[in-house]
Design a protein around this motif. Structure first.
Motif, PDB file in Angstrom:
ATOM      1  N   VAL A  18       0.838  -1.199   0.000  1.00  0.00           N
ATOM      2  CA  VAL A  18       0.000   0.000   0.000  1.00  0.00           C
ATOM      3  C   VAL A  18       0.878   1.256   0.000  1.00  0.00           C
ATOM      4  CG1 VAL A  18      -1.673   1.327   1.354  1.00  0.00           C
ATOM      5  CG2 VAL A  18      -1.967  -1.137   1.049  1.00  0.00           C
ATOM      6  N   ALA A  19       1.934   1.241   0.791  1.00  0.00           N
ATOM      7  CA  ALA A  19       2.846   2.392   0.823  1.00  0.00           C
ATOM      8  C   ALA A  19       3.500   2.613  -0.536  1.00  0.00           C
ATOM      9  CB  ALA A  19       3.902   2.183   1.893  1.00  0.00           C
ATOM     10  N   LEU A  20       3.857   1.535  -1.233  1.00  0.00           N
ATOM     11  CA  LEU A  20       4.450   1.661  -2.566  1.00  0.00           C
ATOM     12  C   LEU A  20       3.457   2.236  -3.563  1.00  0.00           C
ATOM     13  CD1 LEU A  20       6.744   1.104  -4.602  1.00  0.00           C
ATOM     14  CD2 LEU A  20       5.716  -1.149  -4.944  1.00  0.00           C
ATOM     15  N   ILE A  21       2.247   1.687  -3.578  1.00  0.00           N
ATOM     16  CA  ILE A  21       1.224   2.193  -4.500  1.00  0.00           C
ATOM     17  C   ILE A  21       0.926   3.662  -4.213  1.00  0.00           C
ATOM     18  CG2 ILE A  21      -1.208   1.979  -5.165  1.00  0.00           C
ATOM     19  CD1 ILE A  21      -0.907  -1.045  -4.705  1.00  0.00           C
ATOM     20  N   ALA A  22       0.825   4.020  -2.938  1.00  0.00           N
ATOM     21  CA  ALA A  22       0.548   5.407  -2.578  1.00  0.00           C
ATOM     22  C   ALA A  22       1.706   6.323  -2.950  1.00  0.00           C
ATOM     23  CB  ALA A  22       0.247   5.514  -1.090  1.00  0.00           C
TER      24      ALA A  22
END
Length: 166
Positions: free
Chosen positions: A74-78
């Motif tokens: 999620v942190a990567l996508i965000a």
């Protein structure tokens, strides 16, 4: 008016083409009027606009869920879709997925990314940053589409360059 043949993917002449010839053939000015006229069919008939927009919206929605914020994926996508500086990946993807109006597809991706950034940081402000001035939100709404259009235009050039040089 431009024909459908002008929208086709460029084909390399017979034989091997040099690097500088591929670069020269891939460079072309934007057809503003034709791109604007073709954009509704590009937006509805291809993945060039909705796929980058979906990635940005999903990234923004996931980062707003408190239990998911610490997830690495999620942190990567965000970070590639919603960040305090104009994002490059959605605009580049938009430019690579369209045969024409890549600058416009990139600009739309940049605008969507900036709008989602504004929404996320209004709803869930990061604790380490503190309160963000309203000028940051307005700056993102101006810089996001401009940066996205530039990245999308480069992606369109790069796609043509790869087609000529292979």
């Amino acid at each position: 008016s431009r024909s459908k043949a002008s929208d086709a993917e460029p084909t390399a002449p017979a034989g091997r083409m040099g690097l500088f010839d591929a670069f020269r053939l891939a460079s072309r000015p934007a057809d503003l009027r034709g791109d604007l006229a073709a954009f509704p069919s590009i937006a509805t008939g291809t993945k060039a606009v909705w796929l980058p927009a979906a990635i940005v919206v999903i990234g923004g929605a996931l980062i707003m869920v408190e239990s998911l914020r610490t997830n690495t994926i999620v942190a990567l996508i965000a970070s590639i879709s919603v960040s305090p500086q104009p994002t490059m990946i959605p605009a580049f993807l938009a430019g690579m997925l369209t045969r024409r109006a890549s600058w416009l597809a990139g600009g739309v991706a940049g605008l969507i990314s900036a709008a989602v950034f504004d929404l996320v940081y209004i709803v869930v402000p990061p604790a380490e940053v503190g309160p963000i001035d309203a000028s940051v939100f307005l700056t993102m709404l101006v810089l996001g589409p401009l940066f996205g259009a530039s990245v999308g235009a480069f992606a369109g050039f790069y796609r043509r360059f790869l087609a000529y040089s292979s």
